[in-house]
Design a protein around this motif. Sequence first.
Motif, mmCIF file in Angstrom:
data_model
loop_
_atom_site.group_PDB
_atom_site.id
_atom_site.type_symbol
_atom_site.label_atom_id
_atom_site.label_comp_id
_atom_site.label_asym_id
_atom_site.label_seq_id
_atom_site.Cartn_x
_atom_site.Cartn_y
_atom_site.Cartn_z
ATOM 1 N N ASP A 283 7.655 -1.892 -2.177
ATOM 2 C CA ASP A 283 6.432 -2.277 -2.696
ATOM 3 C C ASP A 283 6.080 -3.756 -2.560
ATOM 4 O OD1 ASP A 283 6.179 0.351 -3.518
ATOM 5 O OD2 ASP A 283 7.026 -0.052 -5.391
ATOM 6 N N ILE A 284 7.041 -4.936 -2.452
ATOM 7 C CA ILE A 284 7.102 -6.066 -2.295
ATOM 8 C C ILE A 284 6.614 -6.355 -0.905
ATOM 9 C CG2 ILE A 284 7.646 -8.377 -2.637
ATOM 10 C CD1 ILE A 284 7.358 -6.974 -5.364
ATOM 11 N N SER A 285 7.086 -5.651 -0.068
ATOM 12 C CA SER A 285 6.805 -5.953 1.368
ATOM 13 C C SER A 285 5.580 -5.569 1.648
ATOM 14 C CB SER A 285 7.922 -5.199 2.112
ATOM 15 O OG SER A 285 9.152 -5.607 2.086
ATOM 16 N N ARG A 286 4.884 -4.401 1.186
ATOM 17 C CA ARG A 286 3.773 -3.724 1.541
ATOM 18 C C ARG A 286 2.438 -4.995 0.984
ATOM 19 N NH1 ARG A 286 5.536 1.578 0.384
ATOM 20 N NH2 ARG A 286 5.351 0.962 -1.978
ATOM 21 N N LEU A 287 2.944 -5.558 -0.121
ATOM 22 C CA LEU A 287 1.988 -6.781 -0.597
ATOM 23 C C LEU A 287 1.719 -7.648 0.764
ATOM 24 C CD1 LEU A 287 3.174 -7.376 -4.311
ATOM 25 C CD2 LEU A 287 1.193 -6.257 -3.714
ATOM 26 N N LEU B 253 -10.287 -4.798 -0.592
ATOM 27 C CA LEU B 253 -9.558 -4.696 -1.729
ATOM 28 C C LEU B 253 -9.916 -3.590 -2.665
ATOM 29 C CD1 LEU B 253 -10.221 -8.525 -2.831
ATOM 30 C CD2 LEU B 253 -7.919 -7.266 -2.547
ATOM 31 N N SER B 254 -11.315 -3.169 -2.604
ATOM 32 C CA SER B 254 -11.749 -1.956 -3.491
ATOM 33 C C SER B 254 -11.330 -0.623 -2.997
ATOM 34 C CB SER B 254 -13.305 -1.883 -3.469
ATOM 35 O OG SER B 254 -13.846 -1.715 -1.979
ATOM 36 N N THR B 255 -10.634 -0.500 -1.819
ATOM 37 C CA THR B 255 -10.308 0.820 -1.317
ATOM 38 C C THR B 255 -8.705 0.962 -1.493
ATOM 39 O OG1 THR B 255 -10.227 0.019 0.954
ATOM 40 C CG2 THR B 255 -12.147 1.325 0.123
ATOM 41 N N GLY B 256 -8.350 -0.621 -1.890
ATOM 42 C CA GLY B 256 -6.751 -0.198 -1.905
ATOM 43 C C GLY B 256 -6.156 0.552 -2.891
ATOM 44 N N GLN B 257 -4.635 0.794 -2.603
ATOM 45 C CA GLN B 257 -4.075 1.654 -3.252
ATOM 46 C C GLN B 257 -3.730 0.684 -4.815
ATOM 47 O OE1 GLN B 257 -0.697 3.056 -1.083
ATOM 48 N NE2 GLN B 257 -2.047 4.008 0.034
ATOM 49 N N LEU B 258 -3.507 1.357 -5.821
ATOM 50 C CA LEU B 258 -3.239 0.938 -6.961
ATOM 51 C C LEU B 258 -1.550 0.368 -7.178
ATOM 52 C CD1 LEU B 258 -5.019 2.935 -9.622
ATOM 53 C CD2 LEU B 258 -5.710 0.640 -9.131
#
Length: 142
Positions: free
Chosen positions: A106-110, A126-131
């Motif tokens: 999860d951190i790597s995906r950031l 940003l608006s279509t990003g995953q939560l």
Amino acid sequence: MRLLPTLLAGMVLLVAILLLSNRSLQHDLNIVGLQRDTLTVQLQQREQLITALNQQMRQREQAELALREDLSTANQVMQNREKQRQRSLHENLQTRQWAGTGLPDDISRLHQRPAFSSASDYLRWLSTGQLMPDTDQQTRNK
């Protein structure tokens, strides 16, 4: 006797021509004087501008020198910190192991994001990003 009035008329004509020529030369002299004054003012303005530009150039050179010195200092601090980090990695086995482990997925995906060509593309991304996952959930890398 006829010669005297002719001579006198010729002299009057010559004086008239000289007066007209004198007026023309005076007019030209006045114009040249005005042009000289205008050029003098322009020259003074240019000299003031050159002086101001030289002063700005000196200030920029001083600022550049200060920035270069700051950069050099920052590089030295960075090198010292890197040496200290390397020493701590070599001295402590736990630190070396910790530094060798990868980041959670999860951190790597950031850190991953596409290249953007405009601010609107970034906002759209940003608006279509995953939560982000709920913090109560267990991570996969534990």
